[in-house]
Scaffold this active site. Structure first.
Site, PDB file in Angstrom:
ATOM      1  CD  GLU A   1      28.500   6.535 -20.796  1.00 34.64           C
ATOM      2  OE1 GLU A   1      27.562   6.598 -21.590  1.00 34.64           O
ATOM      3  OE2 GLU A   1      29.662   6.868 -21.119  1.00 34.64           O
TER       4      GLU A   1
ATOM      5  CG  ASP B   1      31.651  10.492 -21.761  1.00 32.14           C
ATOM      6  OD1 ASP B   1      30.424  10.449 -21.907  1.00 32.14           O
ATOM      7  OD2 ASP B   1      32.457  10.328 -22.703  1.00 32.14           O
TER       8      ASP B   1
HETATM    9  C1  GLC Z   1      29.000   8.922 -23.685  1.00 32.77           C
HETATM   10  C2  GLC Z   1      27.918   9.948 -23.758  1.00 32.77           C
HETATM   11  C3  GLC Z   1      27.483  10.113 -25.162  1.00 32.77           C
HETATM   12  C4  GLC Z   1      28.649  10.562 -25.978  1.00 32.77           C
HETATM   13  C5  GLC Z   1      29.820   9.599 -25.811  1.00 32.77           C
HETATM   14  C6  GLC Z   1      31.076  10.170 -26.352  1.00 32.77           C
HETATM   15  O1  GLC Z   1      28.555   7.679 -24.035  1.00 32.77           O
HETATM   16  O2  GLC Z   1      26.874   9.597 -22.925  1.00 32.77           O
HETATM   17  O3  GLC Z   1      26.440  11.023 -25.281  1.00 32.77           O
HETATM   18  O4  GLC Z   1      28.288  10.639 -27.318  1.00 32.77           O
HETATM   19  O5  GLC Z   1      30.072   9.320 -24.468  1.00 32.77           O
HETATM   20  O6  GLC Z   1      31.578  11.154 -25.507  1.00 32.77           O
END
Ligand code: GLC
Ligand code: MG
Length: 687
Positions: free
Chosen positions: A379, A309
């Protein structure tokens, strides 16, 4: 028979014969030639008293057992020896040939695709997938109860958004204990059961992993704010003014300053997301060690991969200088959103990739057993800075993620047209490092559902493209049905991002999964509550209804996903652009040596058009539709000069030829790892 009387040995060609032996043939003719010449002498090969032995032999009945000497005698005869030698050399030759064939096959075989390449990744948002205990929120048992659904879809890889113990300020992305399951979702036992059941069914579980931040309820944060010597530097702290706690102009992704004053410690801490999500100080080796221990913890449990993440936020510049404003003239007090600044000091810092490579190396330790490959996807939204995203692929020498999520297709609705679709696809294909594996995302828990942003008429066309492009598709739960965003009134808003700015709320795309037309759409059947409202279309848009309808979004998804996994040109073949205009995007998938190839003609535009592909010589003149998003066109045959499509219609055309498109159009074609197919024996080889 050549005699060599030296030393009492009588040689029968290359064999040594027992001097005390008379053979049966010699007996019969009465000629004792040679047999007696050595009698009474020692033989180095066989020591026998000649006479008694002779007596014994003559009394032998056929098949009563053959002493070595007799065996030697017979075995040296040409009629036995020659076939024996022939057989011997044949065996040697066959073994060598087998060895050579094995080595050649190994050398020529392309690498097998791994599980994360073969199946799409299906994202489950656990709050919304299936609620087994009827408290209105989905849970792990709920997922376990629905595993057959993944098999129905032919999905093998399931990514589940966070279910760690959490105060749920960001619905699980604020983790209080990385080694525990939140009671809302179940227990560790529920998790273990889910994982075991998934593995029994051949499914892989990808966990969300959140290395950038924890919850402010995490034990580490409590120890850090009290300056426990071990934990004091676990987070990013700096001196600041209590009444104006802004040591610099950095802003949170959810809006406003990314600094919050902590009364206990008397300093400010950094949070690139909510103030309840303090950023870890990953420059601290102890923190890195903690993260690695967590990776081990879950891999030991048997999870198959991680979705990492918010990775670009993992490191920040230690000098804490202001970031440059996008609009230098904007008054600093109005700089409150992530779009107001260039994130030169808070994202993609030097050292970030070393961290991920370290994580990857740990995962590789667990990847050695067959079928135990541990997958990593990162991500990072880098928008137009595509080079930054591509860095996550690692280098030819150092592995990092298997792929970074490709979010570009999320922009498809900005301009539904053939050229735009091609542009977005090409953005990835031209920038991806050679030999790497592409992937495609059209929705997730942070972005509007594609059916709502692009429009329902494009849903099947988008899914058709997703499942026929090269690489791994990602499907957010419900996209296989064409689920749409829900309307959430201000008072219903749950998402913290939505509380800051209603238009940024992510609730609309998080509504309960639509299983059937019954109570709560089958999300739960014990109460009348669901944590977010259901979409009112659930009576028609649901799994049960669509399963029974051959023309549904779900049936098309199942068909195409099945084909994608069974047809080599989709898995291993070339991907070539054929045509793009304001409406149509057309591409093909072909594999050298494979007779079947596939031409895709997808109309992302607003007009019904007839596409003329007569200039594409490699295509046959007549093209038969294998699958249209509009079932009435299945099986139709079109001239390649006249291929009609309606807005939102996609055609999959299967054609047979050994003529390939890619050799004549190298600039239009891509393949991750070249392979060819040998039709006659049904194998793939490197070429
Ligand atoms: C990522 C997740 C999102 C979350 C953020 C903070 O972008 O996809 O849903 O709010 O991280 O952890
Ligand atoms: Mg950080």
């Amino acid at each position: 028979m050549s005699l060599n009387g030296d030393g009492g040995r009588v040689e029968l060609q290359e064999c040594i014969r027992n001097p005390g032996f008379r053979d049966a043939a010699a007996d019969a003719t009465g000629s004792g030639s040679g047999s007696g010449s050595g009698s009474g002498r020692d033989s180095a090969a066989v020591k026998l008293d000649a006479e008694p032995a002779y007596e014994t032999y003559t009394q032998l009945k056929p098949y009563a057992g053959m002493p070595k000497e007799v065996l030697l005698l017979y075995s040296s005869r040409a009629r036995y020896r020659v076939p024996r030698e022939v057989l011997f050399w044949l065996t040697v030759c066959c073994t060598l040939a087998l060895l050579a064939v094995t080595v050649t096959i190994i050398a020529l075989s392309p690498r097998c695709l791994s599980w994360w390449q073969v199946s799409p990744v299906y994202q489950v948002y656990p709050r919304s997938f299936h609620d087994s205990d009827g408290d209105g929120v989905g849970d792990l048992r709920g997922i376990t109860e629905k595993l057959d659904y993944f098999q129905l879809l032919n999905i093998k890889s399931v990514w589940i958004s966070p279910f760690y113990r959490s105060p749920m300020k960001d619905f699980g992305y604020d983790v209080e204990d990385f080694r525990d399951i939140d009671p809302l979702f179940g227990t560790m036992k529920d998790f273990e059961e889910l994982l075991t059941e998934m593995h029994n069914k051949g499914l892989k579980l990808i966990m969300d992993f959140i290395p950038n931040h924890t919850s402010d309820n995490h034990r580490w944060f409590n120890l850090s704010r009290t300056r426990d010597p071990q934990y004091a530097d676990y987070y990013v702290w700096t001196d600041c003014n209590e009444t104006h706690p802004k040591p610099n102009n950095w802003v949170s992704i959810f809006g406003n300053s990314s600094w919050t004053y902590d009364e206990v410690r008397g300093q400010c801490y950094l949070h690139q997301f909510l103030k309840e999500q303090p950023d870890l100080n990953l420059r601290n080796p102890r923190v890195r060690k903690e993260i690695i221990d967590l990776i081990h913890f879950w891999l030991e449990k048997g999870v198959d991969g991680f979705r990492m993440d918010a990775v670009k936020h993992m490191l920040e510049a230690t000098h804490l200088r202001d970031e440059p404003q996008v609009d230098p003239d904007k008054p600093p007090e109005l700089v409150t959103t992530e779009w107001d600044l260039y994130h030169d000091y808070t994202t993609s810092q030097v050292g970030l990739h070393d961290l991920l490579r370290e994580f990857r190396a740990e995962m590789d330790i667990y990847s050695r057993e067959p079928d135990k490959y541990r997958f990593m996807v990162t991500e990072s939204y880098d928008y137009h800075e595509v080079d930054k995203t591509m860095m996550y692929y690692g280098t030819p020498l150092i592995k990092e993620s298997d792929f970074p999520f490709n979010f570009y297709l999320l922009d498809l609705p900005h301009n539904t047209s053939g050229t735009w679709a091609k542009h977005l696809v090409d953005l990835w294909m031209t920038n991806m490092p050679r030999g790497k594996w592409p992937n495609w995302v059209v929705g997730n828990h942070d972005r509007s559902r594609i059916a709502s942003s692009a429009g329902q008429i494009y849903v099947k066309a988008i899914n058709m493209m997703l499942l026929t492009l090269p690489g791994t598709p990602t499907t957010y739960y419900g996209e296989e049905l064409g689920m749409e965003n829900i309307n959430v009134t201000e008072s219903q808003i749950q998402d913290p991002a939505g509380k800051y700015n209603a238009s940024a709320s992510r609730d609309p795309e998080r509504s309960p999964m639509q299983w059937n037309s019954g109570m709560n759409a089958g999300f739960n059947n014990k109460t009348n509550i669901t944590w977010l409202p259901l979409h009112p279309d659930y009576e028609t848009v649901n799994v049960e209804v669509q399963e029974g309808d051959e023309g549904s979004v779900l049936s098309q998804y199942r068909f195409l996903n099945g084909l994608r996994q069974s047809e080599l040109p989709f898995q291993r073949g070339w991907f070539c652009y054929v045509f793009a205009d304001a409406n149509v995007f057309s591409y093909l998938r072909e594999l050298d040596g494979h007779k079947q190839a596939y031409l895709m003609v997808i109309n992302f535009g607003k007009e019904s058009v007839t596409t003329d592909l007569s200039s594409v010589q490699e295509l046959p003149n007549q093209l038969k539709v294998l699958k249209s998003t509009n079932p009435v066109n299945n099986g139709k045959v079109f001239q390649k000069s006249q291929i009609p499509t309606e807005p939102g219609e996609g055609l999959m055309i299967q054609y047979s030829t050994y003529t390939r498109f890619h050799p004549n159009h190298p600039a239009e074609c891509y393949v991750s790892e070249k392979a060819c197919y040998l039709d006659t024996i049904d194998i793939l080889y490197k070429c």
